[in-house]
Enzyme design. Structure first.
Site, PDB file in Angstrom:
ATOM      1  N   SER A 155       0.824  -1.194   0.000  1.00  0.00           N
ATOM      2  CA  SER A 155       0.000   0.000   0.000  1.00  0.00           C
ATOM      3  C   SER A 155       0.868   1.257   0.000  1.00  0.00           C
ATOM      4  O   SER A 155       1.668   1.453  -0.909  1.00  0.00           O
ATOM      5  CB  SER A 155      -0.956  -0.057   1.200  1.00  0.00           C
ATOM      6  OG  SER A 155      -1.976   0.894   1.089  1.00  0.00           O
ATOM      7  N   ASP A 250     -10.464  -3.995  -4.254  1.00  0.00           N
ATOM      8  CA  ASP A 250      -9.586  -2.972  -3.683  1.00  0.00           C
ATOM      9  C   ASP A 250      -9.712  -1.710  -4.524  1.00  0.00           C
ATOM     10  O   ASP A 250      -9.608  -1.776  -5.759  1.00  0.00           O
ATOM     11  CB  ASP A 250      -8.140  -3.472  -3.680  1.00  0.00           C
ATOM     12  CG  ASP A 250      -7.162  -2.500  -3.048  1.00  0.00           C
ATOM     13  OD1 ASP A 250      -7.571  -1.436  -2.564  1.00  0.00           O
ATOM     14  OD2 ASP A 250      -5.954  -2.828  -3.038  1.00  0.00           O
ATOM     15  N   HIS A 280      -8.310  -5.068   0.025  1.00  0.00           N
ATOM     16  CA  HIS A 280      -7.125  -4.341   0.460  1.00  0.00           C
ATOM     17  C   HIS A 280      -6.814  -4.720   1.906  1.00  0.00           C
ATOM     18  O   HIS A 280      -7.695  -4.757   2.759  1.00  0.00           O
ATOM     19  CB  HIS A 280      -7.361  -2.835   0.365  1.00  0.00           C
ATOM     20  CG  HIS A 280      -6.126  -2.033   0.560  1.00  0.00           C
ATOM     21  ND1 HIS A 280      -5.285  -1.697  -0.481  1.00  0.00           N
ATOM     22  CD2 HIS A 280      -5.564  -1.506   1.674  1.00  0.00           C
ATOM     23  CE1 HIS A 280      -4.274  -0.993  -0.016  1.00  0.00           C
ATOM     24  NE2 HIS A 280      -4.417  -0.867   1.299  1.00  0.00           N
TER      25      HIS A 280
END
Length: 320
Positions: A155, A250, A280
């Site tokens: 991320s 996501d 996610h």
């Protein structure tokens, strides 16, 4: 395919706890919620563990935990954690660091870069660059071997990792042999189909990302710089071989896959995979979601292939 059953069950459990949406939480609340319970009983043992302090250009220090799985690791992987540049740290990511170390045979350095909004861009990036540069210089002495250097992250940490890799390729910086990017945030626009899809508004939704971007880069003009939005770089040539994973459900899925396309178009070797039925954050939930160890194994196999290393040897008795 639909969201898988373990993820659906986890989301139902979290809903019962009544935690407020991420977008409505203060940075302090986000950090408290992300602390977790530390290492689980399943955490792989390490041969040794070192807590280090890496100096930065502005006179501060960045904590780093070096996880060494065997006496003679095959190289060093520097891990930059996720958390929207706002939360996360060593304790919350040591588990995944140990998992990567055990599977790859590389030592893993988990970096606790400073966090926004107290330290907005460019401080987290500067800390990541300082950590990768310093660890590259010290690796042989710390590990007793001179092996390949890998940068990795999930991320927001994957965003920092790929910017560090691009800067290293464009300068006399560390020689990075590969980069591992797990659902990277590589563009600030938040207008892709995956951002707009109602099915993807799960733990980290579009509203949460808007809040996190505001904390990290309050100046909207500055967000278009490729050090903030790597997808907007004019040229991605010269970056190291890349492993890039995305999750089906996501908001960051489409930009991550567009980044993989851009890398391949620039001549970069790219191993890519969309993890179906996943949201996610799945990657670091090792003991909760079966797809997490699957992704760890896929990354480890691909990374050792890219680095031309033989299959990893089993870990012996720990000597922490």
């Amino acid at each position: 395919m639909p969201l898988d059953d373990p993820t659906t069950a986890l989301l139902a459990q979290l809903a019962q706890l009544g935690a407020p949406p991420l977008a409505s939480q203060t940075p302090e609340q986000m950090r408290a919620a992300a602390q977790g319970a530390g290492l689980s009983p399943t955490a792989p043992p390490m041969h040794r563990v070192h807590d280090l302090q890496v100096p930065t250009d502005d006179g501060a220090t960045v904590p780093v935990r070096l996880l060494v799985p065997v006496e003679h690791p095959d190289g060093l992987l520097v891990y930059l954690h996720g958390g929207g540049w706002v939360f996360g740290g060593i304790e919350g990511f040591e588990q995944v660091g140990r998992e990567l170390a055990a599977r790859t045979g590389l030592a893993v350095a988990v970096v606790a870069y400073r966090l926004a909004p107290e330290f907005p861009h460019p401080t987290p990036l500067a800390d990541a660059w300082s950590a990768v540069s310093w660890l590259s210089e010290q690796a042989a002495g710390l590990l007793g071997v001179d092996g390949p250097l890998v940068v990795a992250g999930d991320s927001a940490g994957a965003t920092l990792a790929t910017v560090v890799a691009r800067r290293a390729a464009a300068t006399d910086g560390p020689r990075i042999a590969a980069q591992v990017l797990v659902y990277p945030a590589v563009d600030h626009a938040m207008d892709t189909n995956s951002y707009l899809d109602p099915q993807n508004q799960l733990l980290v939704d579009a509203a949460a990302m808007a809040v996190l971007w505001d904390h990290y880069v309050p100046d909207h003009v500055e967000r278009s710089h490729p050090d903030v939005s790597p997808l907007r770089a004019d040229d991605l040539g010269g970056l190291p071989p890349t492993i890039l994973a995305t999750a089906e459900f996501d908001v960051l899925r489409d930009e991550g896959e567009a980044y993989a396309d851009r890398l391949a178009e620039a001549g970069v070797t790219v191993l890519r995979r969309r993890f179906e039925g996943q949201m996610h954050g799945f990657f670091t939930l090792v003991d909760l979601l079966p797809a997490s160890p699957q992704a760890l194994d896929w990354i480890a196999t691909g990374l050792r292939d890219l680095l031309d290393l033989p299959p990893v040897a089993p870990i012996g008795d720990p000597r922490d």
